[in-house]
Structure formats: C-alpha cells, structure tokens
Write a protein that holds these residues in place. Sequence first.
Motif, PDB file in Angstrom:
ATOM      1  N   TYR A 207     -31.261   4.329  21.190  1.00 26.69           N
ATOM      2  CA  TYR A 207     -32.420   5.185  20.908  1.00 26.69           C
ATOM      3  C   TYR A 207     -33.707   4.368  20.908  1.00 26.69           C
ATOM      4  O   TYR A 207     -34.718   4.771  21.510  1.00 26.69           O
ATOM      5  N   LEU A 208     -33.685   3.218  20.235  1.00 26.96           N
ATOM      6  CA  LEU A 208     -34.873   2.357  20.184  1.00 26.96           C
ATOM      7  C   LEU A 208     -35.273   1.887  21.569  1.00 26.96           C
ATOM      8  O   LEU A 208     -36.462   1.826  21.912  1.00 26.96           O
ATOM      9  N   GLN A 209     -34.268   1.557  22.385  1.00 28.36           N
ATOM     10  CA  GLN A 209     -34.543   1.098  23.738  1.00 28.36           C
ATOM     11  C   GLN A 209     -35.163   2.221  24.570  1.00 28.36           C
ATOM     12  O   GLN A 209     -36.096   2.001  25.342  1.00 28.36           O
ATOM     13  N   ALA A 210     -34.620   3.431  24.388  1.00 28.45           N
ATOM     14  CA  ALA A 210     -35.157   4.581  25.124  1.00 28.45           C
ATOM     15  C   ALA A 210     -36.608   4.857  24.722  1.00 28.45           C
ATOM     16  O   ALA A 210     -37.465   5.138  25.562  1.00 28.45           O
ATOM     17  N   GLN A 211     -36.892   4.741  23.411  1.00 26.80           N
ATOM     18  CA  GLN A 211     -38.248   4.956  22.930  1.00 26.80           C
ATOM     19  C   GLN A 211     -39.203   3.912  23.499  1.00 26.80           C
ATOM     20  O   GLN A 211     -40.343   4.224  23.874  1.00 26.80           O
ATOM     21  N   THR A 212     -38.738   2.674  23.546  1.00 28.95           N
ATOM     22  CA  THR A 212     -39.568   1.585  24.077  1.00 28.95           C
ATOM     23  C   THR A 212     -39.850   1.809  25.561  1.00 28.95           C
ATOM     24  O   THR A 212     -40.971   1.624  26.035  1.00 28.95           O
ATOM     25  N   THR A 213     -38.809   2.226  26.288  1.00 32.33           N
ATOM     26  CA  THR A 213     -38.952   2.478  27.730  1.00 32.33           C
ATOM     27  C   THR A 213     -39.949   3.607  27.978  1.00 32.33           C
ATOM     28  O   THR A 213     -40.822   3.524  28.857  1.00 32.33           O
ATOM     29  N   GLN A 214     -39.856   4.690  27.170  1.00 27.78           N
ATOM     30  CA  GLN A 214     -40.777   5.808  27.309  1.00 27.78           C
ATOM     31  C   GLN A 214     -42.213   5.387  27.012  1.00 27.78           C
ATOM     32  O   GLN A 214     -43.132   5.808  27.676  1.00 27.78           O
ATOM     33  N   GLY A 215     -42.354   4.512  25.998  1.00 24.01           N
ATOM     34  CA  GLY A 215     -43.686   4.040  25.644  1.00 24.01           C
ATOM     35  C   GLY A 215     -44.308   3.235  26.753  1.00 24.01           C
ATOM     36  O   GLY A 215     -45.486   3.382  27.070  1.00 24.01           O
ATOM     37  N   VAL A 216     -43.503   2.366  27.385  1.00 25.68           N
ATOM     38  CA  VAL A 216     -43.996   1.548  28.484  1.00 25.68           C
ATOM     39  C   VAL A 216     -44.364   2.422  29.676  1.00 25.68           C
ATOM     40  O   VAL A 216     -45.386   2.268  30.330  1.00 25.68           O
TER      41      VAL A 216
END
Length: 435
Positions: free
Chosen positions: A424-433
């Motif tokens: 989930y954290l990785q997905a959030q980071t990817t979306q932010g980028v």
Amino acid sequence: MILGMVMLMTFGLVDTFFVSLLGTEELAAISFTFPVTFTLISLNIGLGIGASATIGRYFGAGQAHLAKEFATGALMLSFLLVGILAVLGYLTIGPIFRLIGASPQQLVLIHDYMEVWYLAGVMLALPMVGNSVLRASGDTRTPSIIMAAGGLINAILDPILIFGWGPVPALGIQGAAIATLIAWTSGCLYILYLLVVRRGLVLPRLLNLSEFIMTSRAVLRIGLPAAGANMLTPIANGVLTAVVATYGAEAVATWGVGNRLESIASIVILALSMSLPPFISQNFGAGRIDRVKESYLLCIRFVLIWQLLVFVLLWIASPLIAMAFAEEQEVAELIQLFLMIVPLGYGLQGVIILTNSSFNAMHRPMSALSLSIVRLFIFFVPVSYLGSLLYDLTGLFVAGVVANLMTAGLAFIWFRRLLKEEDYLQAQTTQGVTG
C-alpha cells in the motif's frame, strides 16, 4: 553455511553420544548444561552478526582500514564480554543448576564438565567472530573448514579423553569438556594467525580506549539485540528442563538427546534463515515487494515439505537412534517417544524462524523480538507445561507441537499483513510521483 553449522552442532551431539555410554546420570548431567552453554554460544553468535554487518559495510565502501579497525575491536569485545560471562557462570555453577533441577549427584558431574567448558567458551569467542570477519570480507569457505576441523578434533579426542587410551587416563564427563577446549583453542590460534598474518584483516595491535569504545558501540548496536533474541531460547529451554527434571534423570537424559538431535534436524532451516534475509533486504530496498512475498512463500512451502520428510525419517529410524543414545531400556523408550512426536513441529518452527529473520530483513527488529517473546513465553512454555500437567511427558511433547502450530499461524498472518502495508505504501508513493 550448512557445513559450518553442522560441524559446530556436532560438538554437542558427539559429546552427548560418548557421555551416554558412561550411564544415565552422566547423560542427564550433560543434558542440564545445554541451556547454559547455549546462552554463552548465543552471545558469540550475536556478536558475530554485529561484527559481520558492521565490517561488511566498510569493506563494501572500500574503507579497508576502518574495516580492520572494527574487526580488531569486535575480537577484543567478544573476548572481554564472553570472558566476563564465563567467570560469572563459573562462580554460580551450583546455584544455577540447582535452580533448574539438578540433583546433588548430578551437580558433582556438572561441576567437572562446566569448570572446563567455561574456559572453552571463551576460546570459541574469537573463532566465531573471526569467521564473521572472513565472511564479511567475502570468504565463506574458510570458516566452514575451520569449524569442520574443530569438529573432527573434538570427535577424535572425545573417546580418548572420556574412556582413556594408553597413557591417557579415563577422565569421564570432564574429558568431553577438555576435548572441546582443545578443539576450540586450536581454532582460536589458527583464526588469529589467518586474520593477522596471512590476510591482514585486523590491525596488528590492540585498540586504544577511544578506538575500542567507538568500534564496540557500532558492533553492540546490532549484536546485542541479536544475542538477546538468541538467548531467549535457552532461557525457555531451561524452564522446560526444570519441568522435565520432575520426571527423573531418564526424562532429562531424553530431553538432552532430543535437543541435540533437533539442532541437526533443523540445519536446513537455519541455513535458509541466514540466506533469505539478504535477498529480502535487497528487494525491499528496490521496492520489489512482489519478490519479497514470492521468496518468503517459497521458503515457507519448502521448509514445511522438507521437515515433514525429516519427521518421517526420524519416525522410521527412532528405534535405532534410541538404541545408539541410551543404555537403559526406559531411556531408549522415551527417546523413541520424543522422536515420534516432537519433530512433527519442526516445519512449523521453521515458519517461525524464517518469519523472524524476514522481519529483521524488512527493518522491523521490534516485530522480530516480539515474535520471539510470544513464541517462547506466551505459547511454547505455558502450553508445554499445561500438557505435562494433563498427560505427563507425552502431553509435554504433543503440546510443544501444538504451541508451534499456533505461533506459526500467528507469524504467517503477521508477516503477510506487513507485506500488504508495504504494498500500500509503495502504491501511494508511486501515485504521488506520477501525480
């Protein structure tokens, strides 16, 4: 890794085998020593882990001088800490072993063994940390050779010193400790020669006080938690040894043999627990949680299948193994009973151990420590004790398997939840980028 660990573990197994030929009281006496000796060995293991992680970082950064300085400090620190612990252990042999249930007759034998073994434990500190220095520098072969040579020396000297041969008098149980002392001293001298003279991996001098304090802090930052986690196992084992002791010397002898056999039967799990974490750490750092999950699940499936096969083999061979380790019929029957029940839980125990290692690899050391505490003092010791109250030794053996089942289930769910959080954290980071 497997070869080196096998040879380290054969020290206790070979000692147990030859001492078992002396009689049940001698076998029970050496069985009482297992929780105490493993505590000292756990400190050595923890310091080795701390040294390897610290020194490997500097070698990888191309800072060879700092690597040598930290290697020197790690060797000095291990000798000092293990030496202090050995002295304290020597001064408290009587109170400690009375506390875990040794009889006055067994205490005499335990004194004979431990008075020598504590000195041997100090001699083990330098080879274990020295081997970690070699591994950190990229050499994994030499440490295995050193441990294999030590195991061979111990195996050759054990029957000679225990039973006597030619001009060598029969020293009984103390002969086993002397054989271990000679083997580890030989390894200590060779590893120092190798590190100082042939490889130049340590400084050819002792560190001054400021250097020693600086290097010790770095090693202990990693080594103490690792050693502490390792020490929980012999503490829990000591509690259960005291419970087993209420059933007599035959039961303690059985428990001691079983503990040594468990170490050998679980060797693949221990090797995986050392090889899986680097793989997980690298992929975690690269953001490949999918590969972390894949590798974790693969290892879990493997150890469950592998240890089931080990259980079947031990079940089939249990009569022969019992005959090899016991002179008395009652002891042989108890060993056979142990081997037909307890190894069923080794695969489940493997799930717990691999999950614990994976928590550390994912930079969750408190989760790893918490899992160790829950495993030993919430499930294993209380459930095993309850089983012994209800159905005596058979109940204790079965309850141990049940405790491993409950802990393995908890560990698996806990780690899978961590993976989902990281996903989930990785997905959030990817979306932010992307945004």
